[in-house]
Motif scaffolding. Structure first.
Motif, PDB file in Angstrom:
ATOM      1  N   PHE A   1      -2.542 -20.303  16.332  1.00  0.00           N
ATOM      2  CA  PHE A   1      -1.491 -19.882  15.414  1.00  0.00           C
ATOM      3  C   PHE A   1      -0.514 -21.044  15.228  1.00  0.00           C
ATOM      4  CE2 PHE A   1      -3.315 -16.067  16.964  1.00  0.00           C
ATOM      5  CZ  PHE A   1      -3.039 -15.050  16.076  1.00  0.00           C
ATOM      6  N   THR A   2      -0.131 -21.282  14.016  1.00  0.00           N
ATOM      7  CA  THR A   2       0.838 -22.345  13.716  1.00  0.00           C
ATOM      8  C   THR A   2       1.831 -21.850  12.661  1.00  0.00           C
ATOM      9  OG1 THR A   2      -0.609 -23.278  11.999  1.00  0.00           O
ATOM     10  CG2 THR A   2      -0.795 -24.199  14.235  1.00  0.00           C
TER      11      THR A   2
ATOM     12  N   GLU B   1       8.025 -16.178  14.888  1.00  0.00           N
ATOM     13  CA  GLU B   1       7.358 -17.460  15.121  1.00  0.00           C
ATOM     14  C   GLU B   1       5.889 -17.235  15.477  1.00  0.00           C
ATOM     15  OE1 GLU B   1       8.777 -20.335  14.693  1.00  0.00           O
ATOM     16  OE2 GLU B   1      10.848 -19.657  14.401  1.00  0.00           O
ATOM     17  N   SER B   2       5.119 -18.300  15.347  1.00  0.00           N
ATOM     18  CA  SER B   2       3.676 -18.206  15.644  1.00  0.00           C
ATOM     19  C   SER B   2       3.428 -17.890  17.115  1.00  0.00           C
ATOM     20  CB  SER B   2       2.983 -19.520  15.264  1.00  0.00           C
ATOM     21  OG  SER B   2       3.565 -20.608  15.978  1.00  0.00           O
ATOM     22  N   ASP B   3       4.306 -18.393  18.016  1.00  0.00           N
ATOM     23  CA  ASP B   3       4.095 -18.117  19.428  1.00  0.00           C
ATOM     24  C   ASP B   3       4.304 -16.642  19.756  1.00  0.00           C
ATOM     25  OD1 ASP B   3       6.783 -18.246  18.895  1.00  0.00           O
ATOM     26  OD2 ASP B   3       7.311 -19.147  20.805  1.00  0.00           O
ATOM     27  N   MET B   4       5.117 -15.938  18.973  1.00  0.00           N
ATOM     28  CA  MET B   4       5.298 -14.508  19.184  1.00  0.00           C
ATOM     29  C   MET B   4       4.025 -13.741  18.855  1.00  0.00           C
ATOM     30  SD  MET B   4       9.088 -14.021  17.554  1.00  0.00           S
ATOM     31  CE  MET B   4      10.470 -15.019  18.086  1.00  0.00           C
ATOM     32  N   LEU B   5       3.350 -14.127  17.772  1.00  0.00           N
ATOM     33  CA  LEU B   5       2.080 -13.485  17.442  1.00  0.00           C
ATOM     34  C   LEU B   5       1.010 -13.822  18.483  1.00  0.00           C
ATOM     35  CD1 LEU B   5       1.935 -13.977  13.563  1.00  0.00           C
ATOM     36  CD2 LEU B   5       2.926 -12.093  14.892  1.00  0.00           C
ATOM     37  N   LEU B   6       1.055 -15.057  18.972  1.00  0.00           N
ATOM     38  CA  LEU B   6       0.092 -15.446  20.005  1.00  0.00           C
ATOM     39  C   LEU B   6       0.329 -14.672  21.298  1.00  0.00           C
ATOM     40  CD1 LEU B   6      -2.257 -17.245  20.813  1.00  0.00           C
ATOM     41  CD2 LEU B   6      -0.603 -19.018  21.481  1.00  0.00           C
TER      42      LEU B   6
ATOM     43  N   MET C   1       3.120 -19.199   7.935  1.00  0.00           N
ATOM     44  CA  MET C   1       2.386 -18.772   9.129  1.00  0.00           C
ATOM     45  C   MET C   1       0.887 -18.934   8.857  1.00  0.00           C
ATOM     46  SD  MET C   1       2.814 -17.439  12.204  1.00  0.00           S
ATOM     47  CE  MET C   1       4.377 -16.536  12.158  1.00  0.00           C
ATOM     48  N   ARG C   2       0.176 -19.555   9.837  1.00  0.00           N
ATOM     49  CA  ARG C   2      -1.261 -19.808   9.671  1.00  0.00           C
ATOM     50  C   ARG C   2      -2.008 -19.401  10.930  1.00  0.00           C
ATOM     51  NH1 ARG C   2      -2.554 -23.158   5.317  1.00  0.00           N
ATOM     52  NH2 ARG C   2      -0.705 -23.961   4.214  1.00  0.00           N
ATOM     53  N   ILE C   3      -3.222 -18.869  10.682  1.00  0.00           N
ATOM     54  CA  ILE C   3      -4.142 -18.525  11.776  1.00  0.00           C
ATOM     55  C   ILE C   3      -5.433 -19.277  11.525  1.00  0.00           C
ATOM     56  CG2 ILE C   3      -5.346 -16.691  13.009  1.00  0.00           C
ATOM     57  CD1 ILE C   3      -3.301 -14.729  11.954  1.00  0.00           C
ATOM     58  N   ASP C   4      -5.769 -20.173  12.463  1.00  0.00           N
ATOM     59  CA  ASP C   4      -6.965 -21.022  12.311  1.00  0.00           C
ATOM     60  C   ASP C   4      -6.935 -21.760  10.968  1.00  0.00           C
ATOM     61  OD1 ASP C   4      -7.841 -20.120  14.780  1.00  0.00           O
ATOM     62  OD2 ASP C   4      -9.072 -18.534  13.914  1.00  0.00           O
ATOM     63  N   GLY C   5      -5.736 -22.154  10.562  1.00  0.00           N
ATOM     64  CA  GLY C   5      -5.586 -22.908   9.316  1.00  0.00           C
ATOM     65  C   GLY C   5      -5.493 -22.049   8.076  1.00  0.00           C
ATOM     66  N   THR C   6      -5.705 -20.732   8.202  1.00  0.00           N
ATOM     67  CA  THR C   6      -5.626 -19.827   7.052  1.00  0.00           C
ATOM     68  C   THR C   6      -4.205 -19.253   6.976  1.00  0.00           C
ATOM     69  OG1 THR C   6      -7.969 -19.246   7.242  1.00  0.00           O
ATOM     70  CG2 THR C   6      -6.560 -17.771   5.976  1.00  0.00           C
ATOM     71  N   GLN C   7      -3.554 -19.385   5.810  1.00  0.00           N
ATOM     72  CA  GLN C   7      -2.190 -18.894   5.661  1.00  0.00           C
ATOM     73  C   GLN C   7      -2.186 -17.367   5.546  1.00  0.00           C
ATOM     74  OE1 GLN C   7      -0.077 -20.567   2.330  1.00  0.00           O
ATOM     75  NE2 GLN C   7       1.926 -19.842   3.055  1.00  0.00           N
ATOM     76  N   VAL C   8      -1.274 -16.742   6.286  1.00  0.00           N
ATOM     77  CA  VAL C   8      -1.118 -15.285   6.253  1.00  0.00           C
ATOM     78  C   VAL C   8       0.358 -14.975   6.028  1.00  0.00           C
ATOM     79  CG1 VAL C   8      -3.099 -14.809   7.751  1.00  0.00           C
ATOM     80  CG2 VAL C   8      -0.853 -15.212   8.779  1.00  0.00           C
ATOM     81  N   ALA C   9       0.609 -13.809   5.466  1.00  0.00           N
ATOM     82  CA  ALA C   9       1.981 -13.417   5.148  1.00  0.00           C
ATOM     83  C   ALA C   9       2.305 -12.085   5.791  1.00  0.00           C
ATOM     84  CB  ALA C   9       2.175 -13.325   3.636  1.00  0.00           C
TER      85      ALA C   9
END
Length: 272
Positions: A195-196, A163-168, A202-210
């Protein structure tokens, strides 16, 4: 019957006869008195001072001056000798404070002198300091590239459970451990990054990452790696979700993902 008068004894041989009384000297005349005064005055004035007399006079003057100073110093010491212990402590404290003030003033004046001597280089030094400050702020804002020692954190997500919160949480742990520059999968992470999403979105500052999500972090490796591997920390949490996590130290990490410099719409510098 009347006795005959005694005959006068003849003078003893060798005994002088009674000498007649000497005559009194004649009284001095007024002219003699005036002449004597003139001779006395001419003998005393002007005074005739020899070199020896002058040297003796100077020595006596110096001796008298030294005695006067010694008496004055003895009087001062006597006053201190009779002072109370509290007064002596206060006097010593005042002397220490005065000495410290003089030392501070000396240091300030020496600094001013150095600044004046190097005034020709002040403009160049100010320019260098401004450039260094701009570079440091650019690293924090993500507008310039950076390099240095650090770690690389790779997070694989074969099940899509990350999840995004794990990366955060990983970002927060790295910042707390002293991370100075971070980028994740080609996106520069700064103070206002967010992170969302999860899995394939998964997105960082609106940019999708994989996945795999690759963290490049500049900081002290000896502090960054343990912060991720503490019991119950980031690595164990991700591994519980079947994520594949690796952490590698490196003497040189390059963070070259940049963010555009933003100009504030309302905030302005308060410095004049």
């Amino acid at each position: 019957m009347t006795p005959p008068p005694a005959a006068e004894a003849p003078p003893v041989a060798g005994t002088p006869a009674e000498a007649p009384l000497a005559a009194e000297p004649p009284a001095p005349s007024a002219r003699d008195e005036r002449g004597g005064r003139r001779r006395l005055v001419s003998a005393l004035w002007p005074p005739r001072v020899t070199r020896a007399q002058l040297v003796v006079a100077l020595l006596l003057f110096g001796l008298g001056l030294g005695l006067a100073i010694q008496v004055s110093s003895t009087s001062d010491n006597s006053a201190l000798r009779g002072a109370r212990q509290e007064d002596l402590v206060r006097i010593l404290d005042e002397l220490d404070d005065r000495t410290q003030r003089l030392e501070d003033e000396k240091a300030r004046l020496e600094k001013q002198r150095s600044e004046l001597e190097s005034s020709s280089d002040q403009a160049e030094e100010a320019r260098k300091q401004t450039q260094e400050k701009e570079r440091q702020l650019g690293i924090l804002a993500g507008t310039v590239a950076a390099e240095g020692p650090g770690i690389t954190l790779s997070v694989g997500d074969p099940t899509g459970a990350v999840e995004s919160d794990m990366l955060l949480d990983a970002i927060q742990e790295l910042r707390a451990a002293g991370a100075e520059a971070i980028q994740v999968s080609g996106v520069r992470v700064v103070a206002d990054s967010y992170f969302t999403g999860s899995g394939d979105d998964m997105r960082i500052d609106g940019t999708q990452v994989a996945a795999p999500y690759v963290f490049k972090v500049i900081g002290k490796p000896e502090d960054l790696e343990p912060a991720l591997n503490i019991p119950g920390g980031v690595v164990q949490t991700l591994e519980k979700e079947q994520a594949a996590v690796t952490v590698e130290r490196s003497p040189k990490i390059v963070v070259d993902a940049l963010r555009p410099a933003k100009r504030p719409d309302y905030a302005q510098s308060s410095s004049q």
